[in-house]
Scaffold this motif. Structure first.
Motif, short mmCIF file in Angstrom:
data_model
loop_
_atom_site.label_atom_id
_atom_site.label_comp_id
_atom_site.label_asym_id
_atom_site.label_seq_id
_atom_site.Cartn_x
_atom_site.Cartn_y
_atom_site.Cartn_z
N PRO A 99 43.89 35.08 28.76
CA PRO A 99 43.79 34.04 29.80
C PRO A 99 44.87 34.23 30.87
CG PRO A 99 44.77 33.12 27.83
CD PRO A 99 44.35 34.51 27.46
N VAL A 100 44.49 34.56 32.04
CA VAL A 100 45.41 34.78 33.17
C VAL A 100 44.90 33.95 34.35
CG1 VAL A 100 46.36 36.45 34.79
CG2 VAL A 100 46.03 37.09 32.39
N ASP A 101 45.81 33.25 35.00
CA ASP A 101 45.43 32.44 36.17
C ASP A 101 45.57 33.21 37.48
OD1 ASP A 101 44.88 29.96 34.76
OD2 ASP A 101 47.05 29.83 34.43
N VAL A 102 46.69 33.93 37.61
CA VAL A 102 46.95 34.62 38.88
C VAL A 102 47.49 36.01 38.57
CG1 VAL A 102 48.20 34.59 41.08
CG2 VAL A 102 47.48 32.43 40.04
N HIS A 135 51.37 28.81 42.76
CA HIS A 135 51.03 27.43 42.41
C HIS A 135 49.71 27.02 43.06
CE1 HIS A 135 54.19 25.74 39.94
NE2 HIS A 135 55.12 26.35 40.68
N GLU A 136 49.52 27.40 44.32
CA GLU A 136 48.30 27.02 45.02
C GLU A 136 47.08 27.68 44.38
OE1 GLU A 136 46.31 27.53 49.46
OE2 GLU A 136 48.47 27.79 49.18
N LEU A 137 47.16 28.99 44.10
CA LEU A 137 46.02 29.70 43.50
C LEU A 137 45.74 29.19 42.09
CD1 LEU A 137 46.71 33.36 44.72
CD2 LEU A 137 45.01 31.76 45.60
N GLY A 138 46.80 28.85 41.36
CA GLY A 138 46.62 28.42 39.99
C GLY A 138 45.91 27.09 39.86
N THR A 139 45.96 26.28 40.95
CA THR A 139 45.30 24.97 40.90
C THR A 139 43.88 25.01 41.39
OG1 THR A 139 46.16 24.43 43.10
CG2 THR A 139 47.49 23.76 41.20
N GLN A 140 43.40 26.19 41.75
CA GLN A 140 42.05 26.31 42.28
C GLN A 140 41.12 26.92 41.24
OE1 GLN A 140 42.26 28.62 45.84
NE2 GLN A 140 43.25 26.98 47.04
N THR A 141 39.82 26.52 41.30
CA THR A 141 38.79 27.14 40.47
C THR A 141 38.31 28.40 41.16
OG1 THR A 141 37.04 25.90 41.57
CG2 THR A 141 38.09 24.86 39.68
N SER A 142 37.41 29.12 40.52
CA SER A 142 36.94 30.37 41.09
C SER A 142 36.21 30.18 42.41
CB SER A 142 36.02 31.11 40.07
OG SER A 142 34.91 30.29 39.77
N ASP A 143 35.66 28.94 42.66
CA ASP A 143 34.96 28.72 43.93
C ASP A 143 35.85 28.14 45.01
OD1 ASP A 143 35.38 26.23 42.97
OD2 ASP A 143 33.26 25.62 42.91
N GLY A 144 37.16 28.08 44.71
CA GLY A 144 38.13 27.64 45.75
C GLY A 144 38.44 26.19 45.73
N THR A 146 39.50 44.46 41.59
CA THR A 146 38.09 44.30 41.25
C THR A 146 37.92 43.75 39.84
OG1 THR A 146 37.50 46.13 42.71
CG2 THR A 146 35.90 45.52 41.01
N VAL A 147 38.75 44.27 38.90
CA VAL A 147 38.69 43.77 37.53
C VAL A 147 39.04 42.28 37.50
CG1 VAL A 147 39.72 43.96 35.24
CG2 VAL A 147 39.18 46.04 36.52
N ALA A 148 40.06 41.92 38.22
CA ALA A 148 40.47 40.50 38.25
C ALA A 148 39.35 39.64 38.80
CB ALA A 148 41.73 40.34 39.09
N ASP A 149 38.71 40.09 39.87
CA ASP A 149 37.64 39.32 40.47
C ASP A 149 36.46 39.16 39.51
OD1 ASP A 149 36.46 37.98 42.83
OD2 ASP A 149 35.06 39.67 42.77
N ASP A 150 36.17 40.27 38.72
CA ASP A 150 35.08 40.19 37.76
C ASP A 150 35.36 39.19 36.65
OD1 ASP A 150 33.73 42.07 39.22
OD2 ASP A 150 34.35 43.78 37.97
N ASN A 151 36.65 38.95 36.36
CA ASN A 151 37.02 38.03 35.28
C ASN A 151 37.49 36.67 35.80
OD1 ASN A 151 37.06 39.62 32.48
ND2 ASN A 151 37.74 41.04 34.08
N ASP A 152 37.12 36.35 37.07
CA ASP A 152 37.48 35.05 37.69
C ASP A 152 38.98 34.79 37.67
OD1 ASP A 152 34.83 34.50 38.24
OD2 ASP A 152 34.51 33.50 36.31
N VAL A 153 39.78 35.81 37.91
CA VAL A 153 41.24 35.68 38.00
C VAL A 153 41.63 35.83 39.47
CG1 VAL A 153 43.47 36.63 37.35
CG2 VAL A 153 41.61 36.55 35.67
N HIS A 154 42.35 34.86 39.98
CA HIS A 154 42.82 34.95 41.37
C HIS A 154 43.82 36.09 41.50
CE1 HIS A 154 40.79 31.30 42.59
NE2 HIS A 154 41.32 30.64 41.56
N CYS A 155 43.81 36.72 42.67
CA CYS A 155 44.66 37.89 42.87
C CYS A 155 45.49 37.73 44.13
CB CYS A 155 43.80 39.15 42.95
SG CYS A 155 44.82 40.65 43.03
#
Length: 681
Positions: free
Chosen positions: A48-51, A106-115, A66-75
């Motif tokens: 489990p990785v958030d960012v 902090h900002e990316l970590g509080t967002q879902t995959s759809d922003g 690309t791997v991060a994006d495939d696993n819904d991890v913000h980059c």
């Protein structure tokens, strides 16, 4: 808490990996690290990785994104190059790159995959704005009108892990300084312990709290903050962070303090007024009663001083002589002092150039030889400004605190002066000055009333002699051009003005004729007696301002001389106030006046005022002119200095007509004299 995964090394603007990980942990983040993109990719896919944080220059960065994006991890890509698929880029250039990275994580970590932000409903098109993109949480917090902070209370020192722009503006501390530190760095010498303790107790209890306290900005300037703290709990209900909201209330507190100072000042003023009323209770009424009941000047002075002395430690009253600029205390009263200050002071020369120092005059011990006391300077100030002058905290006498010199005035004219002395425990306030000033005017009204009453029954009065530089007047310019001195011998009416009869010294008749022709303001002239010494001229003048001033004040011109020293006037009247006010009006119009004499004239059995008024009522203008001209021309002397033909010629009439006017004037004058002597009406 958000899980951030750092891959490899970041640009040199960032600290080494271990230091960076410590900074991220202090900001409330869970941190993992992988040296190579391959290992990182495996862990991103399985843990489990958030960012994900990776440098743009790292080999394989694009594949890892690309791997991060495939696993819904913000980059988050760190660098100046753009990596496709990355959510955001943090440039290593510019100030505080680590602080900016923490904010982005902090900002990316509080967002879902759809922003969308976690726990928040999707925003409407209206909320999204013109382009349909909602503002981020960090942007909302940074643009908030109050300071906002977040502290990690799971850390032993409870450091700040977030501060917004308003906090930076309020305190002057940038994020690079504020983050990772306990907020106590804002405290200083004026920070009170009580609100700090209340915040500590609330945090320990996991409760909200609101306090007002004084903090210090980066420049060291103290300011007031209203601080509200609210706990933030994790999924288990445990308090993990505290949010702080800081509002700068410095202006409000200053207004409150100013209001409190004003309230205290009003309370002090009310207390001062109460003490003043207790001390001055009935004084004005008693002084007014003494003035009204006084039958003469000595009685008034004695009664007034007695009333003042019953309220103050001591008091004395003195007439004022403007000619000698002298005040001689005539009446005094002492209540609590061992000695009479008037007796030890003696006659006072009122020097208008004297100065009252800031401490209220020279402070000397009582009885010290050659010691300068404050009264002369105070009296000079009172005369010069027509106001109460006070010396405060004087120590020339051990039993005295303040001394006040008060002018006794009527219509702005100074009749006299009085001084009052307070004991060592009493000071004279602003309100008391107004009371003393009113008492001075009351005494002045009383003195003027006594003079007026005296003038109704006797011919006593005042005579004032003074010299003034009135070089612009026609007669003064005439004397200057002829280089002579003139002396008024009478004033008679004329068809086109008033005729002034003058004798001239040190000038011939021809010299005076030439000067009169060259001076504007002289309508016409006539040489009545062309004698070798003191020729007599009649000058018809357009204006006679000095004579008008004398008559306006109810006085009579007794003498007028014009020479190199100026214009010297002797005027007589029945009241002191009118004589003094004449001098003051002349001084206001022409400048400094040299008062050569100011004396009281003795009473007569038959009033001269009544006799002169009776004669003037009986004589016609021509009769008065004929009589005045004949006297001035020496017609009644023997041998005669001029004859009837010359006088008639100056009148422009036949000799018989002139003698007719003269005989009628003499008959009326003798009749008036006989009536005054015999008492006939």
């Amino acid at each position: 808490m958000h899980h951030v995964f750092v891959v490899g090394s970041l640009p040199s603007a960032f600290p080494a990996v271990e230091s960076l990980r410590e900074r991220l942990r202090d900001a409330g983040l869970v941190v993992s690290h992988a040296d190579s993109p391959g290992d990182a990719g495996t862990r991103v896919a399985n843990e489990p990785v958030d960012v994900l944080v990776v440098a743009a220059e790292t080999d394989g960065a694009a594949e890892l994104v690309t791997v991060a994006d495939d696993n819904d991890v913000h980059c988050c890509v760190v660098g100046d190059d753009v990596v496709p698929g990355a959510d955001t880029v943090v440039s290593p250039s510019g100030p505080s790159p680590v602080t900016r990275l923490i904010g982005v994580v902090h900002e990316l970590g509080t967002q879902t995959s759809d922003g969308h932000e976690l726990g928040e409903p999707e925003m409407s098109a209206l909320d999204r704005g013109a382009e349909g993109t909602p503002p981020s949480t960090a942007r909302v917090l940074d643009e908030a009108p109050v300071g906002i902070t977040v502290a990690d209370v799971t850390h032993p020192d409870q450091p700040l892990v977030y501060v917004n722009d308003q906090f930076v503006e309020q305190t002057g501390y940038g994020r690079d300084i504020a983050l990772g530190r306990n907020c106590r760095f804002l405290q200083g010498p004026a920070t009170e312990a009580e609100p700090v303790a209340r915040m500590r107790e609330a945090i320990d209890a996991g409760e909200s709290v609101r306090v007002e306290l004084r903090n210090y900005d980066r420049e060291g300037d103290m300011f007031w903050q209203e601080v509200s703290l609210a706990p933030i709990r994790d999924d288990s209900g445990t308090v993990s962070h505290y949010a702080g909201f800081q509002n700068d209330i410095t202006q409000r507190k200053r207004a409150e303090q100013a209001a409190e100072r004003h309230r205290a000042a009003l309370a002090e003023e009310r207390e001062t007024l109460r003490n003043l009323l207790d001390r001055l209770d009935g004084l004005v009424e008693r002084v007014t009663g003494a003035v009204v009941e006084a039958e003469n000047r000595p009685g008034l002075g004695e009664a007034v001083c007695s009333q003042l002395g019953s309220t103050y430690a001591a008091a004395w009253l003195a007439p004022y002589d403007p000619a000698a600029e002298q005040a001689d205390p005539e009446w005094s009263s002492v209540s609590t002092l061992g000695t009479d200050p008037a007796e030890s002071l003696g006659s006072v020369s009122v020097d208008r150039d004297a100065h009252v120092s800031a401490d209220g005059g020279t402070a000397v011990a009582d009885g010290v030889d050659d010691g300068q006391r404050p009264e002369p300077a105070l009296l000079a100030e009172a005369v010069e400004n027509r106001t109460v002058a006070i010396a405060e905290d004087g120590c020339w006498h051990s039993g005295v605190s303040d001394v006040a010199a008060v002018p006794v005035t009527y219509r702005g004219t100074v009749f006299g002066l009085f001084c009052v002395y307070t004991d060592a425990k009493t000071s004279l306030g602003r309100e008391e000055r107004a009371v003393l000033s009113a008492i001075g005017r009351t005494i002045g009204i009383g003195l003027n009333a006594l003079d007026s009453q005296s003038s109704l029954t006797t011919d006593s009065g005042f005579e004032v002699a003074f010299t003034v530089d009135a070089s612009t007047l026609p007669l003064a310019r005439l004397a200057g051009r002829a280089d002579c001195s003139l002396r008024q011998a009478g004033v008679v009416p004329a068809d086109d003005g008033r005729t002034v009869l003058c004798t001239a010294a040190d000038a011939t008749a021809d010299e005076l004729r030439d000067a009169a022709d060259a001076v504007s303001g002289v309508r016409s002239w006539t040489c009545i007696t062309e004698r070798a010494e003191n020729p007599l001229f009649a000058f018809v003048l357009r204006d006679l301002p000095l004579l008008d001033a004398v008559e306006t004040h109810g006085l009579r011109l007794a003498d007028l001389q014009i020479d190199a020293a100026g214009v010297t006037i002797v005027a007589r009247g029945t009241q002191e106030a009118t004589a003094r006010s004449l001098v003051e009006e002349i001084e206001a119009e022409y400048g400094s006046v040299d008062v050569r004499g100011f004396t009281r004239r003795p009473a007569r059995e038959t009033t001269l005022t009544e006799f002169v008024g009776d004669v003037e009522d009986r004589l016609t203008d021509r009769q008065q002119r004929a009589l005045t001209t004949a006297i001035a021309a020496g017609y009644f002397e023997w041998p005669r200095e001029t004859d009837g033909n010359e006088l008639a010629e100056s009148f422009g009439v036949a000799r018989s007509t002139f003698h007719q006017h003269l005989r009628a004037a003499l008959r009326k004058l003798l009749t008036a004299f006989d009536d005054a002597v015999t008492g006939r009406p």
